[in-house]
Scaffold this motif. Sequence first.
Motif, PDB file in Angstrom:
ATOM      1  N   MET A   3       7.281-107.312 -67.631  1.00 23.11           N
ATOM      2  CA  MET A   3       5.824-107.260 -67.484  1.00 23.11           C
ATOM      3  C   MET A   3       5.318-105.861 -67.791  1.00 23.11           C
ATOM      4  O   MET A   3       6.020-104.882 -67.564  1.00 23.11           O
ATOM      5  CB  MET A   3       5.420-107.605 -66.031  1.00 23.11           C
ATOM      6  N   THR A   4       4.096-105.792 -68.262  1.00 21.46           N
ATOM      7  CA  THR A   4       3.468-104.489 -68.464  1.00 21.46           C
ATOM      8  C   THR A   4       3.008-103.969 -67.102  1.00 21.46           C
ATOM      9  O   THR A   4       2.938-104.727 -66.118  1.00 21.46           O
ATOM     10  CB  THR A   4       2.249-104.602 -69.406  1.00 21.46           C
ATOM     11  N   GLU A   5       2.656-102.700 -67.047  1.00 21.43           N
ATOM     12  CA  GLU A   5       2.157-102.110 -65.804  1.00 21.43           C
ATOM     13  C   GLU A   5       0.873-102.803 -65.351  1.00 21.43           C
ATOM     14  O   GLU A   5       0.668-103.036 -64.155  1.00 21.43           O
ATOM     15  CB  GLU A   5       1.914-100.601 -65.981  1.00 21.43           C
ATOM     16  N   LYS A   6       0.007-103.141 -66.301  1.00 18.89           N
ATOM     17  CA  LYS A   6      -1.249-103.805 -65.945  1.00 18.89           C
ATOM     18  C   LYS A   6      -1.000-105.215 -65.425  1.00 18.89           C
ATOM     19  O   LYS A   6      -1.669-105.667 -64.497  1.00 18.89           O
ATOM     20  CB  LYS A   6      -2.205-103.826 -67.143  1.00 18.89           C
ATOM     21  N   GLN A   7      -0.024-105.913 -66.019  1.00 16.40           N
ATOM     22  CA  GLN A   7       0.307-107.247 -65.519  1.00 16.40           C
ATOM     23  C   GLN A   7       0.850-107.166 -64.091  1.00 16.40           C
ATOM     24  O   GLN A   7       0.500-107.978 -63.237  1.00 16.40           O
ATOM     25  CB  GLN A   7       1.324-107.931 -66.431  1.00 16.40           C
ATOM     26  N   LYS A   8       1.686-106.168 -63.841  1.00 22.53           N
ATOM     27  CA  LYS A   8       2.230-105.996 -62.498  1.00 22.53           C
ATOM     28  C   LYS A   8       1.117-105.632 -61.529  1.00 22.53           C
ATOM     29  O   LYS A   8       1.052-106.150 -60.410  1.00 22.53           O
ATOM     30  CB  LYS A   8       3.315-104.918 -62.488  1.00 22.53           C
ATOM     31  N   ARG A   9       0.210-104.774 -61.942  1.00 23.04           N
ATOM     32  CA  ARG A   9      -0.929-104.402 -61.091  1.00 23.04           C
ATOM     33  C   ARG A   9      -1.774-105.634 -60.787  1.00 23.04           C
ATOM     34  O   ARG A   9      -2.198-105.850 -59.658  1.00 23.04           O
ATOM     35  CB  ARG A   9      -1.763-103.316 -61.786  1.00 23.04           C
ATOM     36  N   GLU A  13      -2.323-107.152 -57.064  1.00 24.25           N
ATOM     37  CA  GLU A  13      -3.688-107.340 -56.564  1.00 24.25           C
ATOM     38  C   GLU A  13      -3.942-108.812 -56.240  1.00 24.25           C
ATOM     39  O   GLU A  13      -4.582-109.132 -55.240  1.00 24.25           O
ATOM     40  CB  GLU A  13      -4.723-106.852 -57.590  1.00 24.25           C
ATOM     41  N   TYR A  14      -3.419-109.694 -57.065  1.00 24.06           N
ATOM     42  CA  TYR A  14      -3.590-111.130 -56.843  1.00 24.06           C
ATOM     43  C   TYR A  14      -2.960-111.543 -55.508  1.00 24.06           C
ATOM     44  O   TYR A  14      -3.501-112.374 -54.779  1.00 24.06           O
ATOM     45  CB  TYR A  14      -2.960-111.915 -57.999  1.00 24.06           C
ATOM     46  N   GLY A  20      -7.883-114.345 -58.499  1.00 19.18           N
ATOM     47  CA  GLY A  20      -7.516-113.905 -59.840  1.00 19.18           C
ATOM     48  C   GLY A  20      -8.588-113.080 -60.520  1.00 19.18           C
ATOM     49  O   GLY A  20      -8.291-112.100 -61.211  1.00 19.18           O
ATOM     50  N   THR A  21      -9.842-113.462 -60.349  1.00 22.57           N
ATOM     51  CA  THR A  21     -10.949-112.734 -60.983  1.00 22.57           C
ATOM     52  C   THR A  21     -10.997-111.292 -60.493  1.00 22.57           C
ATOM     53  O   THR A  21     -11.060-110.351 -61.291  1.00 22.57           O
ATOM     54  CB  THR A  21     -12.292-113.440 -60.690  1.00 22.57           C
ATOM     55  N   ARG A  22     -10.959-111.120 -59.172  1.00 19.40           N
ATOM     56  CA  ARG A  22     -11.000-109.773 -58.608  1.00 19.40           C
ATOM     57  C   ARG A  22      -9.786-108.967 -59.046  1.00 19.40           C
ATOM     58  O   ARG A  22      -9.891-107.808 -59.440  1.00 19.40           O
ATOM     59  CB  ARG A  22     -11.059-109.845 -57.075  1.00 19.40           C
ATOM     60  N   ALA A  23      -8.599-109.595 -59.001  1.00 16.80           N
ATOM     61  CA  ALA A  23      -7.365-108.908 -59.370  1.00 16.80           C
ATOM     62  C   ALA A  23      -7.404-108.465 -60.830  1.00 16.80           C
ATOM     63  O   ALA A  23      -6.976-107.349 -61.161  1.00 16.80           O
ATOM     64  CB  ALA A  23      -6.164-109.826 -59.128  1.00 16.80           C
ATOM     65  N   TYR A  24      -7.922-109.314 -61.690  1.00 17.19           N
ATOM     66  CA  TYR A  24      -7.983-108.970 -63.114  1.00 17.19           C
ATOM     67  C   TYR A  24      -8.917-107.782 -63.338  1.00 17.19           C
ATOM     68  O   TYR A  24      -8.606-106.865 -64.094  1.00 17.19           O
ATOM     69  CB  TYR A  24      -8.442-110.169 -63.954  1.00 17.19           C
ATOM     70  N   VAL A  26      -9.561-105.413 -61.284  1.00 20.79           N
ATOM     71  CA  VAL A  26      -8.929-104.183 -60.792  1.00 20.79           C
ATOM     72  C   VAL A  26      -7.893-103.694 -61.803  1.00 20.79           C
ATOM     73  O   VAL A  26      -7.831-102.504 -62.115  1.00 20.79           O
ATOM     74  CB  VAL A  26      -8.276-104.421 -59.406  1.00 20.79           C
ATOM     75  N   ALA A  27      -7.088-104.608 -62.307  1.00 20.41           N
ATOM     76  CA  ALA A  27      -6.020-104.227 -63.238  1.00 20.41           C
ATOM     77  C   ALA A  27      -6.566-103.847 -64.614  1.00 20.41           C
ATOM     78  O   ALA A  27      -5.988-103.004 -65.303  1.00 20.41           O
ATOM     79  CB  ALA A  27      -5.017-105.375 -63.379  1.00 20.41           C
ATOM     80  N   TYR A  28      -7.668-104.456 -65.012  1.00 21.80           N
ATOM     81  CA  TYR A  28      -8.284-104.198 -66.318  1.00 21.80           C
ATOM     82  C   TYR A  28      -9.748-103.804 -66.076  1.00 21.80           C
ATOM     83  O   TYR A  28     -10.669-104.605 -66.258  1.00 21.80           O
ATOM     84  CB  TYR A  28      -8.200-105.445 -67.206  1.00 21.80           C
ATOM     85  N   PRO A  29      -9.990-102.558 -65.648  1.00 20.34           N
ATOM     86  CA  PRO A  29     -11.342-102.132 -65.245  1.00 20.34           C
ATOM     87  C   PRO A  29     -12.383-102.180 -66.354  1.00 20.34           C
ATOM     88  O   PRO A  29     -13.584-102.183 -66.068  1.00 20.34           O
ATOM     89  CB  PRO A  29     -11.146-100.707 -64.728  1.00 20.34           C
TER      90      PRO A  29
END
Length: 149
Positions: A3-9, A13-14, A20-24, A26-29
């Motif tokens: 996984m990429t760092e953003k996927q792990k983040r 967060e999830y 999922g919306t909030r987690a995404y 945060v990971a992809y600001p």
Amino acid sequence: MGMTEKQKRFADEYLIDLNGTRAYKVAYPSVKKDQVAATAAGRLLRNVEVKIYIDEQLEKIHNEKTADAQEVLEYLTAVMRNEQTEEVVVVEGIGDGYSEARTMEKDTSIKDRVKAAELLGKRYSLFTDKMELATGDIVLKIGEWDDDG
């Protein structure tokens, strides 16, 4: 590949609130719109590596927070044997109509010890209520007494 760092983040967060919306976001600001984040989160949640990671983390959380049968039996045994204490608040008068609250350790009550023993007894089938065993024409009633002799 991993996984990429953003996927792990995103996955971490999830796991906080399963949103999922909030987690995404945060990971992809750079993503600001909820609909875009929700669609992308749904896609990420179907990603095999992300899904495996989330499932593994959920299993760890479940294992750490959920008592297994052995732990429950050990706890009930400790309560029954009065090896557990509980902290209670007591109020004491200190004179002139004043009182003060403090905490103290208290032994397990007899009622709680008996309940623990009862639960353990049920677990090990130590108690039997009326049971009927039928074999052919013979019916044995266990737990009933014949008053005639």
